[in-house]
Design an enzyme around this catalytic site. Structure first.
Site, PDB file in Angstrom:
ATOM      1  N   GLY A 224      30.225  43.019 -17.294  1.00 47.17           N
ATOM      2  CA  GLY A 224      29.581  43.058 -18.609  1.00 47.17           C
ATOM      3  C   GLY A 224      28.338  42.198 -18.689  1.00 47.17           C
ATOM      4  N   ASP A 240      33.033  37.233  -7.859  1.00 48.95           N
ATOM      5  CA  ASP A 240      34.357  37.425  -8.446  1.00 48.95           C
ATOM      6  C   ASP A 240      35.243  38.126  -7.431  1.00 48.95           C
ATOM      7  OD1 ASP A 240      36.636  38.217 -10.130  1.00 48.95           O
ATOM      8  OD2 ASP A 240      35.319  37.782 -11.813  1.00 48.95           O
ATOM      9  N   LYS A 306      35.631  28.263 -23.262  1.00 49.09           N
ATOM     10  CA  LYS A 306      36.802  28.795 -23.942  1.00 49.09           C
ATOM     11  C   LYS A 306      37.525  27.652 -24.658  1.00 49.09           C
ATOM     12  CE  LYS A 306      35.860  32.688 -21.834  1.00 49.09           C
ATOM     13  NZ  LYS A 306      35.312  33.864 -22.517  1.00 49.09           N
TER      14      LYS A 306
END
Length: 355
Positions: A224, A240, A306
């Protein structure tokens, strides 16, 4: 007018309240925040009415992480008649409202707020005519003057006030609305697109996001955020262990590196942009970003922190302080900005760049 109305994401009223109280106290302004959960706003009441004007002029709204907009308002107007909403609103601010150059009729970012959108649209035109006649709104839009805000909280209740022309977010409700690209591999792409628009001006984007630049996306899968970098013509190292979107790989601009984003480093110091949206401890991500800047592996970074369910405001303060301390100690010249963006959820977005 001794109140400041701050829009925020529903569910983050507590963090918004903690922040405005802390930032106000730093400027020797004292008051208290009125909070009701999941309403999408906080009302900060100053003990001295003059202090609300002081904060509006001295506290940049872009320095507030959890607030989307900051408006000096009169007490909430309640029990308005459906036959006459305009006169009660005018009476609430007849003496304190300066002449404004624009009128924004808004509501809050809640399910209840969505039901008021039709009312906002229908009343906007007659409201403009009314306040122009009353001498509170210029005949033509004037960007150098304050913006008048009318925020409906119900069909018979609203806040009315104003924001400063150079100290407000230039979107209704403090929200930048973006369209999801159908070919993007995930909706997280909107988070990075909004970040680019929020933290960088159009001129800055043109100069600092050129085709051919090298970029790194840590925790990239399924792509994304890599998608946004590819759209701007960059060459991307997507780090990743998970699978990447095949269309991105077919673009010829993406090299998929199956490694741990906390361990991988580029072979050359030629990376301009580093982006990171890994679901990891915020302090661990903050330390990783510091490592990249201290070792001069990149020039600019956009990353998400986060947040835990509890102590979200304190976690943000601790992470940003960690970054300040490490970069200052290392002698790294930098600029840092952070915001809880509209497309963020349980995270804040940080932009870090070298001076």
């Amino acid at each position: 007018m001794k109140h400041l109305l701050l829009y925020c994401r529903p569910g983050f009223e507590g963090e918004c309240a903690q922040e405005i109280e802390a930032r106000a106290a730093e400027r020797e302004v004292y008051g208290f925040a009125r909070v009701k959960g999941n309403t999408g706003y906080v009302l900060f009441e100053c003990y001295d009415p003059a202090d609300s004007a002081k904060l509006l002029s001295q506290l940049p709204v872009n320095k507030l992480i959890f607030a989307r907009q900051m408006i000096r308002v009169a007490p909430q107007v309640l029990e308005m008649s459906t036959d006459d909403r305009l006169n009660p609103l005018y009476m609430a601010v007849a003496e304190d409202m300066p002449e404004c150059g624009q009128l924004w009729v808004e509501t809050l970012d809640t399910n209840e707020g969505k039901e008021l959108n039709r009312l906002c649209r229908s009343i906007a035109t007659p409201m403009k005519a009314f306040f122009k006649k009353a001498g509170k709104l210029t005949a033509k839009e004037h960007s150098a003057k304050p913006v008048m805000h009318v925020c409906f909280t119900g069909t018979d209740s609203a806040f009315i006030g104003y924001s400063q022309p150079k100290n407000h977010y230039p979107h209704l409700m403090g929200i930048m609305r973006l369209k999801f690209p159908k070919d993007a591999p995930s909706r997280s792409t909107l988070k990075l697109e909004e970040a680019f628009h929020y933290f960088l001006s159009k001129t800055q984007r043109e100069k600092r996001m050129e085709s051919g630049m090298n970029a790194v996306d840590l925790g990239a899968a399924p792509g994304g955020w890599t998608y946004q970098l590819v759209q701007k013509g960059m060459m991307v190292s997507a780090v990743d262990n998970g699978p990447m979107d095949q269309k991105l790989l077919d673009s010829g601009q993406v090299k998929h590196i199956r490694e741990d984003g906390f361990k991988w480093l580029p072979k050359k110091h030629n990376v301009h942009w580093l982006v990171c949206d890994m679901i990891e401890s915020p302090k661990r991500v903050a330390n990783l970003m510091c490592d990249w800047f201290i070792d001069e592996w990149c020039i600019e970074a956009i990353f998400n922190l986060k947040l835990p369910v509890k102590r979200r405001f304190h976690t943000v303060e601790e992470c940003l302080e960690l970054i300040y301390e490490r970069l200052d100690k290392a002698g790294v010249p930098y600029r840092l900005a952070a915001k809880h963006l509209y497309y963020d959820r349980e995270e804040i977005t940080v932009h870090l760049s070298r001076k």
